[in-house]
Write an enzyme that holds these catalytic residues in place. Structure first.
Site, PDB file in Angstrom:
ATOM      1  N   LYS A 171      44.133  30.842  33.912  1.00  0.00           N
ATOM      2  CA  LYS A 171      45.337  30.278  34.378  1.00  0.00           C
ATOM      3  C   LYS A 171      45.527  29.334  32.706  1.00  0.00           C
ATOM      4  O   LYS A 171      46.374  28.612  33.420  1.00  0.00           O
ATOM      5  CB  LYS A 171      44.393  28.830  36.032  1.00  0.00           C
ATOM      6  CG  LYS A 171      44.402  30.118  37.305  1.00  0.00           C
ATOM      7  CD  LYS A 171      44.841  29.066  38.515  1.00  0.00           C
ATOM      8  CE  LYS A 171      44.931  30.091  39.476  1.00  0.00           C
ATOM      9  NZ  LYS A 171      44.434  28.603  41.217  1.00  0.00           N
TER      10      LYS A 171
ATOM     11  N   LYS B 278      50.490  33.513  45.339  1.00  0.00           N
ATOM     12  CA  LYS B 278      50.889  32.702  45.862  1.00  0.00           C
ATOM     13  C   LYS B 278      52.193  32.744  44.206  1.00  0.00           C
ATOM     14  O   LYS B 278      53.483  32.290  44.439  1.00  0.00           O
ATOM     15  CB  LYS B 278      50.922  31.901  45.699  1.00  0.00           C
ATOM     16  CG  LYS B 278      49.506  31.890  47.484  1.00  0.00           C
ATOM     17  CD  LYS B 278      48.960  30.373  47.729  1.00  0.00           C
ATOM     18  CE  LYS B 278      48.506  30.124  48.474  1.00  0.00           C
ATOM     19  NZ  LYS B 278      47.251  28.786  48.554  1.00  0.00           N
TER      20      LYS B 278
ATOM     21  N   LYS C 265      46.373  40.936  40.506  1.00  0.00           N
ATOM     22  CA  LYS C 265      45.962  40.567  42.038  1.00  0.00           C
ATOM     23  C   LYS C 265      47.199  40.232  42.481  1.00  0.00           C
ATOM     24  O   LYS C 265      47.974  39.317  41.940  1.00  0.00           O
ATOM     25  CB  LYS C 265      45.753  38.432  42.178  1.00  0.00           C
ATOM     26  CG  LYS C 265      44.255  38.639  43.267  1.00  0.00           C
ATOM     27  CD  LYS C 265      43.431  37.434  42.643  1.00  0.00           C
ATOM     28  CE  LYS C 265      44.137  35.939  42.475  1.00  0.00           C
ATOM     29  NZ  LYS C 265      43.262  34.886  42.175  1.00  0.00           N
TER      30      LYS C 265
HETATM   31  P1  AMP Z   1      43.870  30.518  46.975  1.00  0.00           P
HETATM   32  O1  AMP Z   1      45.495  30.675  47.013  1.00  0.00           O
HETATM   33  O2  AMP Z   1      43.749  30.676  45.568  1.00  0.00           O
HETATM   34  O3  AMP Z   1      44.487  29.300  48.041  1.00  0.00           O
HETATM   35  O4  AMP Z   1      43.295  31.926  48.111  1.00  0.00           O
HETATM   36  C1  AMP Z   1      42.721  31.578  49.591  1.00  0.00           C
HETATM   37  C2  AMP Z   1      41.438  31.905  49.905  1.00  0.00           C
HETATM   38  O5  AMP Z   1      42.616  33.509  49.672  1.00  0.00           O
HETATM   39  C3  AMP Z   1      40.344  32.563  49.158  1.00  0.00           C
HETATM   40  O6  AMP Z   1      39.629  32.954  49.512  1.00  0.00           O
HETATM   41  C4  AMP Z   1      41.126  33.753  48.265  1.00  0.00           C
HETATM   42  O7  AMP Z   1      39.345  34.364  47.524  1.00  0.00           O
HETATM   43  C5  AMP Z   1      41.554  34.781  49.123  1.00  0.00           C
HETATM   44  N1  AMP Z   1      42.123  35.505  48.027  1.00  0.00           N
HETATM   45  C6  AMP Z   1      44.114  34.744  47.936  1.00  0.00           C
HETATM   46  N2  AMP Z   1      44.347  36.024  46.765  1.00  0.00           N
HETATM   47  C7  AMP Z   1      43.963  36.786  47.167  1.00  0.00           C
HETATM   48  C8  AMP Z   1      44.012  38.134  47.089  1.00  0.00           C
HETATM   49  N3  AMP Z   1      45.440  39.131  46.333  1.00  0.00           N
HETATM   50  N4  AMP Z   1      43.083  39.334  47.922  1.00  0.00           N
HETATM   51  C9  AMP Z   1      42.179  38.831  48.903  1.00  0.00           C
HETATM   52  N5  AMP Z   1      41.685  37.676  49.093  1.00  0.00           N
HETATM   53  C10 AMP Z   1      42.460  35.840  48.517  1.00  0.00           C
END
Ligand code: AMP
Ligand code: TRP
Length: 332
Positions: free
Chosen positions: A112, A198, A195
C-alpha cells in the site's frame, strides 16, 4: 476460555464479492455457537484519507451488508469502531509492546505504501497494531477473515503474547485466525494475479454486493479467461491459469462445492457455458443481498438504530476489559 468472535471491515465503499466470500459469509454460522462482535472499522478507513462526507454513507453501507447477509443484530453486536474509545487507547498501549521489526515485516504496508515510504502516513504503518487492539479489546478468541489478513493476525497473537509476558499475566487470549471456504482469496476479474479490491480503478475487476443481475452478467461475460477448456480435476493448473483458477474458486464457493467437484462436472468444456452458469449462481446469491441492502439504505433508520445499540453493547464488553488492563499496567 470464553469463546468470542471478532471481525471487521473498513467502510471504504465498493464492498465486493471477496469481502462477502472471504469474510461476511463465514461470520453467519458463528452466531449460533458463540458470542459475536462485528465491527465497521472507521478509524482504519482514515488511513486512506477519505472525504468526510463519504464516511457515514460508507459506514451504513457496510452495516447494511452485514444485515442483508444474515447477521442478526439481536444476537451479534454490530457497531462502528470509533464509538468505542477503548480501541484507540489500547492501540497506544500495544504499540509500546510491538517492536518496529515486527511491523517492518508487514507485506500489506509494503504494497500500500508503494515506492516512496517517506510520504506514506504513519497510520498506514501502525494499522496492524490498531487491528490487534480491536481484537484484544474484546479478548476475542476467533477471528474470521480472508487470507490477506493472516499476517496481521499473527502479529496480533505476537503482541498479545508480548503483553502477557511483560506483565506476567494470562490476560489476552491468542486469537485464532478462521480462514476457510473455497474462496479465501478472490482475485480481480480482469487480472487473476491481483486481489479483488475496493480500490481497483476498474469497475469490471469486481462484483460489488449491490450489483443487479444485468451488471453481474456483463462483468462475468467480460471477465478475463484463456482459450483452453476447463481443466481436469486433480491437475495443477492454478499458477499457469490464474483467471481460470479464480472463476472456478468463485463458482465452488457460490455453489458450496469443492473446486474438484466443480471440475468433475466441467472439465473439457468451454468457459462460455461455464460463465453462464456462474452468472446464474452469482445472481442467486448476490441478488437478494443487494436488494435488501438497497432497501435498508433507502431509509437508514433501522441501520442507525442497530449501530447505536451495538455501540452500547460493545462498550459494555470492552470497558471492563480496559479497566482490568489498566490495573495490570499500573495505570490505576
Ligand atoms: P477490507 O476490504 O480490506 O476491509 O477487508 C475486509 C474483509 O474482507 C477481510 O476479512 C479481508 O480478508 C476480506 N477480503 C478483502 N478482499 C478479499 C478478497 N479479494 N478475497 C477474499 N477476502 C477478502
Ligand atoms: N484489517 C482488516 C482489513 O482491512 C480489517 C480489520 C480491522 C479487522 N480490524 C480488524 C479484521 C479486526 C478482523 C479483526 O481487512
Amino acid at each position: 476460555m470464553h469463546h468470542r468472535v471478532f471481525s471487521g471491515i473498513q467502510p471504504t465503499g465498493n464492498l465486493h464479492l471477496g469481502n462477502y466470500l472471504g469474510a461476511i459469509r463465514n461470520w453467519v454460522g458463528f452466531q449460533d455457537r458463540m458470542e459475536t462482535v462485528f465491527c465497521i472499522v472507521d478509524l482504519h478507513a482514515l488511513t486512506q484519507q477519505p472525504a468526510a462526507a463519504d464516511m457515514q454513507p460508507n459506514i451504513r453501507e457496510v452495516t447494511a451488508a452485514y444485515l442483508a447477509s444474515g447477521i442478526d443484530p439481536k444476537r451479534a453486536i454490530i457497531f462502528a469502531q470509533s464509538r468505542v474509545s477503548v480501541h484507540a487507547e489500547l492501540a497506544w498501549v500495544l504499540s509500546c509492546h510491538a517492536p518496529l521489526g515486527w511491523l517492518n515485516r508487514m507485506t500489506q504496508f509494503k504494497e500500500k505504501a508503494g515506492k516512496d515510504k517517506d510520504v506514506a502516513v504513519t497510520g498506514l504503518y501502525t494499522y496492524p497494531v490498531l487491528m490487534a487492539a480491536d481484537i484484544l479489546a474484546y479478548r476475542a478468541t476467533h477471528v474470521p477473515v480472508g487470507e490477506d489478513q493472516k499476517q496481521h493476525l499473527e502479529l496480533a497473537r505476537d503482541i498479545a503474547g508480548a503483553f502477557n509476558r511483560h506483565y506476567g499475566v494470562d490476560f489476552f487470549p491468542l486469537p485464532e485466525p478462521e480462514i476457510f471456504g473455497a474462496a479465501t482469496r478472490v482475485m480481480s476479474l480482469r487480472d487473476g494475479t491481483k486481489k479483488m479490491s475496493k480500490s481497483d480503478p476498474s469497475d469490471y475487476s469486481r462484483l460489488v454486493m449491490t450489483d443487479d443481475a444485468d451488471t453481474i452478467a456483463l462483468k462475468l461475460r467480460k471477465a478475463k479467461t484463456d482459450t483452453e477448456p476447463l481443466p481436469e480435476p486433480g491437475t495443477s493448473f492454478e499458477a499457469a491459469r490464474p483467471e481460470a483458477a479464480n472463476l472456478i474458486g468463485i463458482y465452488a464457493a457460490l455453489s458450496d462445492q469443492t473446486r474438484d467437484a466443480v471440475l468433475t462436472q466441467w472439465a473439457g468444456q468451454q468457459f462460455s457455458g461455464f460463465k453462464r452458469e456462474l452468472t446464474e449462481r452469482a445472481v442467486a446469491v448476490l441478488g437478494p443481498i443487494g436488494a435488501e441492502m438497497k432497501r435498508l439504505l433507502a431509509a437508514p433508520d433501522h441501520v442507525d438504530a442497530v449501530l447505536a445499540d451495538g455501540a452500547e453493547r460493545a462498550r459494555a464488553i470492552a470497558n471492563p476489559i480496559w479497566d482490568e488492563a489498566r490495573r495490570i499496567i499500573g495505570l490505576s
